[in-house]
Design a protein around this motif. Structure first.
Motif: not given
Ligand code: ATP
Ligand code: MG
Length: 297
Positions: A140-148
């Motif tokens: 879920e932290l990766l999901a918050r990272q606003k990566l394309p």
């Protein structure tokens, strides 16, 4: 064998085939606490001497990264090992959960701004390695990272390892001496230290319920640490897998690693020669020619 040589077994310069299970968290190289503490005092002194030269020479910089599970003793190790060092030549940065602003940038951005200048020792208490540790354990932290979206694939961890390796190679080629410490603690010793934090009023402030929550994911963290070391231990940026069940031993091992890294470089005070030497002579003559001031009574 000399203790300094024995410490070398904790250094990993080639991660291929690295196995965490082969590293004992309770290793002490046959030392007892008293002996280790006196060796640490010697190490701290030696480090202070080396740091003075590092600073005066103004060529190399040192980046020491600390990663560990909670209560492994990062803070204490930093405090004790750096205790003899001139504060002007050393800076400590702690990296916590990223802010909104930090999340608006690439994952190296916030740490890049804190890299040590030449002549300095920079300490990272946690670092960009959290990006392949806590972020890997918590999708879920990766999901918050606003990566394309299209850039977030199953290859993301191996891509991050590759980028980290390239980044550290770049730093090393620019004169940064990199040491990465993983303070390797057993799950049982963490339990004991958490209980101690709860019992001692002076340590209670360090306790957070979240830490006990993270403990549930111990195995996932260990797998992430192992994979991280496998992919990012290199000759120019080795990992030191430091047994951390005994705090006094972990501190000694960290000091020994830093002394080893600095002692290998040809650190020396700059020599004053030529016109600069003539200037010194002029200055000396002028000072000597001044009449000494009378002391006020
Ligand atoms: P420490 O536990 O290092 O002594 P602390 O308890 O004072 O420090 P915490 O509030 O626990 O500080 O902050 C550290 C937390 O921030 C850790 O849980 C760590 O995993 C998290 N963190 C650090 N970097 C990142 C990152 N890039 N993304 C998400 N979480 C991060
Ligand atoms: Mg914490």
């Amino acid at each position: 064998m000399k203790i300094a040589d024995q410490m070398m077994r904790f250094r990993v310069t080639d991660g291929q085939g690295f196995r965490l299970a082969e590293h004992d968290t309770a290793e002490t190289c046959g030392l007892d606490k008293d002996h280790a503490q006196s060796l640490l005092a010697d190490g701290v002194k030696r480090l202070a001497e080396l740091q003075e030269k590092l600073y005066a020479q103004d060529r190399w910089s040192v980046l020491a990264i600390f990663q560990a599970m909670d209560a492994a003793g990062k803070d204490g190790a930093i405090k004790h090992v750096m205790s003899g060092i001139n504060p002007q030549g050393c800076q400590v940065f702690s990296f916590k959960a990223p802010s909104e602003k930090e999340l608006d940038h690439d994952f190296m951005w916030r740490t890049t701004q804190c890299l040590p200048e030449r002549g300095r020792i920079g300490i990272f208490n946690r670092s960009y390695y959290e990006e392949v540790l806590v972020v890997r354990v918590h999708p879920e932290l990766l999901a918050r990272q606003k990566l394309p979206r299209e850039l977030v694939t199953e290859r993301i961890w191996s891509e991050r390892f590759e980028d980290i390796r390239a980044f550290e190679r770049y730093l090393a080629r620019n004169g940064t001496i990199i040491l990465k410490f993983f303070l390797h603690l057993s799950k049982e010793e963490q339990r004991r230290r958490f209980l101690e934090r709860l019992e001692e009023p002076a340590k209670r402030w360090k306790f957070s319920l979240g830490d006990v929550e993270e403990r549930k994911r111990w195995d996932a963290y260990m797998a992430a640490y192992e994979d991280m070391i496998r992919h990012t231990a290199t000759p120019q940026a080795p990992w030191w897998v430091v047994p951390a069940d005994k705090k006094w031993f972990a501190r000694l091992a960290v000091a020994a690693a830093l002394v080893d890294a600095l002692a290998k470089r040809d650190l020396r005070f700059p020599k004053v020669t030529g016109p600069a030497l003539a200037d010194l002579e002029k200055a000396r003559k002028r000072l000597e020619a001044e009449a000494p001031r009378r002391k006020r009574s």
